[in-house]
Write a protein that holds these residues in place. Structure first.
Motif, mmCIF file in Angstrom:
data_model
loop_
_atom_site.group_PDB
_atom_site.id
_atom_site.type_symbol
_atom_site.label_atom_id
_atom_site.label_comp_id
_atom_site.label_asym_id
_atom_site.label_seq_id
_atom_site.Cartn_x
_atom_site.Cartn_y
_atom_site.Cartn_z
ATOM 1 N N ALA A 192 0.834 -1.207 0.000
ATOM 2 C CA ALA A 192 0.000 0.000 0.000
ATOM 3 C C ALA A 192 0.866 1.254 0.000
ATOM 4 C CB ALA A 192 -0.924 -0.011 1.219
ATOM 5 N N GLN A 193 1.963 1.238 0.755
ATOM 6 C CA GLN A 193 2.855 2.403 0.796
ATOM 7 C C GLN A 193 3.488 2.662 -0.563
ATOM 8 O OE1 GLN A 193 5.740 2.054 3.964
ATOM 9 N NE2 GLN A 193 4.225 1.313 5.423
ATOM 10 N N ILE A 194 3.932 1.603 -1.229
ATOM 11 C CA ILE A 194 4.585 1.755 -2.536
ATOM 12 C C ILE A 194 3.583 2.220 -3.591
ATOM 13 C CG2 ILE A 194 5.827 0.545 -4.365
ATOM 14 C CD1 ILE A 194 7.476 1.060 -1.829
ATOM 15 N N ILE A 195 2.372 1.669 -3.569
ATOM 16 C CA ILE A 195 1.337 2.083 -4.521
ATOM 17 C C ILE A 195 0.992 3.564 -4.326
ATOM 18 C CG2 ILE A 195 -1.085 1.778 -5.184
ATOM 19 C CD1 ILE A 195 0.798 -0.379 -6.227
ATOM 20 N N ASN A 196 0.841 3.971 -3.066
ATOM 21 C CA ASN A 196 0.545 5.380 -2.781
ATOM 22 C C ASN A 196 1.697 6.289 -3.204
ATOM 23 O OD1 ASN A 196 -1.984 4.783 -1.729
ATOM 24 N ND2 ASN A 196 -1.227 4.588 0.371
ATOM 25 N N LEU A 197 2.930 5.800 -3.048
ATOM 26 C CA LEU A 197 4.094 6.571 -3.489
ATOM 27 C C LEU A 197 4.069 6.748 -5.010
ATOM 28 C CD1 LEU A 197 6.883 7.896 -3.095
ATOM 29 C CD2 LEU A 197 7.887 5.598 -3.223
ATOM 30 N N LEU A 198 3.763 5.673 -5.743
ATOM 31 C CA LEU A 198 3.710 5.750 -7.208
ATOM 32 C C LEU A 198 2.629 6.736 -7.670
ATOM 33 C CD1 LEU A 198 4.137 1.957 -8.120
ATOM 34 C CD2 LEU A 198 5.770 3.792 -8.567
ATOM 35 N N LYS A 199 1.474 6.702 -7.007
ATOM 36 C CA LYS A 199 0.392 7.628 -7.365
ATOM 37 C C LYS A 199 0.786 9.075 -7.054
ATOM 38 C CE LYS A 199 -3.927 6.481 -6.525
ATOM 39 N NZ LYS A 199 -4.578 6.246 -7.834
ATOM 40 N N GLN A 200 1.466 9.270 -5.934
ATOM 41 C CA GLN A 200 1.910 10.618 -5.557
ATOM 42 C C GLN A 200 2.923 11.160 -6.558
ATOM 43 O OE1 GLN A 200 3.735 10.828 -1.625
ATOM 44 N NE2 GLN A 200 5.072 12.477 -2.351
ATOM 45 N N LEU A 201 3.876 10.321 -6.951
ATOM 46 C CA LEU A 201 4.900 10.745 -7.915
ATOM 47 C C LEU A 201 4.268 11.030 -9.279
ATOM 48 C CD1 LEU A 201 7.762 8.230 -7.046
ATOM 49 C CD2 LEU A 201 7.610 10.645 -6.403
ATOM 50 N N GLN A 202 3.268 10.222 -9.647
ATOM 51 C CA GLN A 202 2.594 10.447 -10.927
ATOM 52 C C GLN A 202 1.908 11.805 -10.955
ATOM 53 O OE1 GLN A 202 -0.821 7.854 -11.845
ATOM 54 N NE2 GLN A 202 -0.097 7.777 -13.957
ATOM 55 N N LYS A 203 1.268 12.141 -9.850
ATOM 56 C CA LYS A 203 0.567 13.426 -9.760
ATOM 57 C C LYS A 203 1.548 14.591 -9.742
ATOM 58 C CE LYS A 203 -2.969 15.778 -6.984
ATOM 59 N NZ LYS A 203 -3.853 15.671 -5.790
ATOM 60 N N HIS A 221 -6.995 -0.418 -8.225
ATOM 61 C CA HIS A 221 -6.765 0.796 -7.433
ATOM 62 C C HIS A 221 -5.934 1.823 -8.179
ATOM 63 C CE1 HIS A 221 -6.096 3.311 -3.938
ATOM 64 N NE2 HIS A 221 -4.776 3.184 -4.083
ATOM 65 N N ILE A 222 -4.947 1.369 -8.952
ATOM 66 C CA ILE A 222 -3.968 2.303 -9.519
ATOM 67 C C ILE A 222 -4.205 2.618 -10.989
ATOM 68 C CG2 ILE A 222 -2.259 0.571 -10.263
ATOM 69 C CD1 ILE A 222 -0.069 2.470 -9.241
ATOM 70 N N SER A 223 -4.945 1.786 -11.724
ATOM 71 C CA SER A 223 -4.996 1.894 -13.184
ATOM 72 C C SER A 223 -6.170 2.727 -13.690
ATOM 73 C CB SER A 223 -5.070 0.500 -13.817
ATOM 74 O OG SER A 223 -3.978 -0.295 -13.422
ATOM 75 N N ASP A 224 -5.929 3.390 -14.833
ATOM 76 C CA ASP A 224 -6.997 4.088 -15.558
ATOM 77 C C ASP A 224 -7.601 3.177 -16.621
ATOM 78 O OD1 ASP A 224 -6.748 6.904 -14.448
ATOM 79 O OD2 ASP A 224 -4.702 6.551 -15.149
ATOM 80 N N THR A 225 -6.759 2.352 -17.251
ATOM 81 C CA THR A 225 -7.220 1.347 -18.210
ATOM 82 C C THR A 225 -6.565 0.016 -17.870
ATOM 83 O OG1 THR A 225 -5.432 1.891 -19.755
ATOM 84 C CG2 THR A 225 -7.544 3.035 -20.067
ATOM 85 N N VAL A 226 -7.163 -1.073 -18.335
ATOM 86 C CA VAL A 226 -6.647 -2.410 -18.041
ATOM 87 C C VAL A 226 -6.644 -3.248 -19.315
ATOM 88 C CG1 VAL A 226 -7.001 -4.555 -16.735
ATOM 89 C CG2 VAL A 226 -7.462 -2.355 -15.649
ATOM 90 N N GLY A 227 -5.526 -3.939 -19.551
ATOM 91 C CA GLY A 227 -5.434 -4.905 -20.633
ATOM 92 C C GLY A 227 -5.215 -6.285 -20.052
ATOM 93 N N VAL A 228 -5.892 -7.287 -20.615
ATOM 94 C CA VAL A 228 -5.784 -8.670 -20.134
ATOM 95 C C VAL A 228 -5.096 -9.502 -21.212
ATOM 96 C CG1 VAL A 228 -7.028 -10.685 -19.277
ATOM 97 C CG2 VAL A 228 -7.911 -8.389 -18.806
#
Length: 351
Positions: A192-203, A221-228
């Motif tokens: 959760a900490q790493i995901i929040n860090l990635l989102k913060q850096l992206q912003k 939680h983190i993606s705008d689009t998803v490919g399978v």
């Protein structure tokens, strides 16, 4: 300027299989077999699928860490595989990679400051007199105190090491980062900490991510689009809300049915796939998923499904969603294959 920072068109990456003695090519492992998608600027695309489906190979080929077999990768209007060595070197800082394993992706012989700053110095990102302060600022943004510079990777926990990996990528001021399962080796609380860090850096820095993962909850939680992906092919692609609310492909439905729900009274309607994933060196004919699909029809065994926009921005490759024209084409392809199988093999003429 295009809205898309990355455009991948029919990307193919095969690995040759060679005979043990004469080293002749006797086949190919079809790791990535015609994948297409776009990623808009400052957005995150999640790429999911089973182990061995070609997710990481796709990410590494996009960055030209390995050469393509065919297809095109357009980054910010430039064809990545058409660049000369000098032009590719200039573009390298703009395209970075965060590796899956923070334990093996950091050199045990270098202190943290040198690990983060090695490529900064090589590419001349900042003047020499500003180098030390620049590395301190990058570390601070990633939640690493500056006095960690003199320490070595073995002195840190898994989460701290992954922060070092992110700082190493961020130090080159990239526009696009491939995150290759960056949290799979970490504890849930650290994830959760790493995901929040990635989102913060992206912003903060306007970054664009290709986020490769097995964890569908993290991807949601983190993606705008998803490919399978399945066995080298993209089987479904859509905005996150659409694909999680209404998965179309039978493989996507089975994959999403395994997402745990934090409610002890909720009963999962789990879809259990039969059989094992086929070999990418010898994939099934027609739809590659037909050997495990509960909705398999006869046409699925012979004809490759077309990439179709079933609803606005929601793409799927499945015969269940064929329109009349696509169904007719698939049936003709099936009949041609059947006819060719019935034709007797002509013996070679003896000279």
């Amino acid at each position: 300027m295009s809205d898309n920072i990355l455009e991948v068109r029919n990307l193919v990456k095969y690995f040759p299989i060679k005979s043990s003695f004469f080293k002749r090519v006797i086949g190919n492992v079809k790791a990535v077999d015609g994948v297409s998608f776009n990623i808009k600027r400052t957005q995150t695309m999640g790429l999911v699928g089973e182990s061995g489906c070609g997710k990481s190979t796709c990410g590494r080929t996009i960055l030209r860490l390995q050469e393509k077999t065919s297809g095109d990768v357009i980054f910010d209007g430039q064809d990545v595989f058409a660049l000369s060595k000098s032009d590719l070197r200039k573009m390298r800082p703009r395209m970075q990679l965060v590796f899956q394993d923070p334990y093996s992706s950091l050199s045990p012989r270098l202190p943290v400051g040198e690990i983060i700053g090695e490529a900064v110095r090589e590419h001349g990102i900042v003047p020499k007199d500003e180098f030390d302060d620049y590395i301190s600022r990058v570390m601070d943004v990633c939640g690493l105190p500056s006095y960690y510079k003199e320490r070595y990777p073995h002195e840190f926990s898994g989460g701290q090491r992954q922060r070092i990996c992110i700082a190493r990528a961020l130090a080159l001021a990239p526009d696009f980062i491939v995150c290759d399962e960056p949290v799979s080796a970490l504890d849930v609380s650290i994830q959760a900490q790493i995901i929040n860090l990635l989102k913060q850096l992206q912003k903060e820095f306007g970054l664009t991510y290709l986020f490769i993962s097995h964890d569908l909850s993290v991807v949601e939680h983190i993606s705008d689009t998803v490919g399978v992906m399945y066995l080298g092919n993209m089987v479904e692609y859509a905005p996150t809300e659409k694909i999680f609310a209404n998965p179309l492909n039978p493989y996507t439905k089975a994959l999403f049915s395994a997402i745990p729900i934090p409610d002890p009274d909720y009963k999962l309607n789990r879809i259990i796939l039969k059989g094992s994933i086929p070999s990418p060196a010898n994939p099934p004919r027609g739809c590659k998923f037909h050997t495990r699909c509960a909705d398999c029809k006869e046409v699925c065994r012979y004809a490759v499904p077309q990439w179709t926009e079933v609803e606005p921005e929601h793409f799927c490759a499945c015969h269940l969603y064929n329109d009349a024209a696509a169904q007719k084409k698939a049936e003709e392809e099936m009949e041609n294959v059947k006819r060719s199988e019935k034709e007797p093999v002509k013996e070679a003429e003896v000279l």
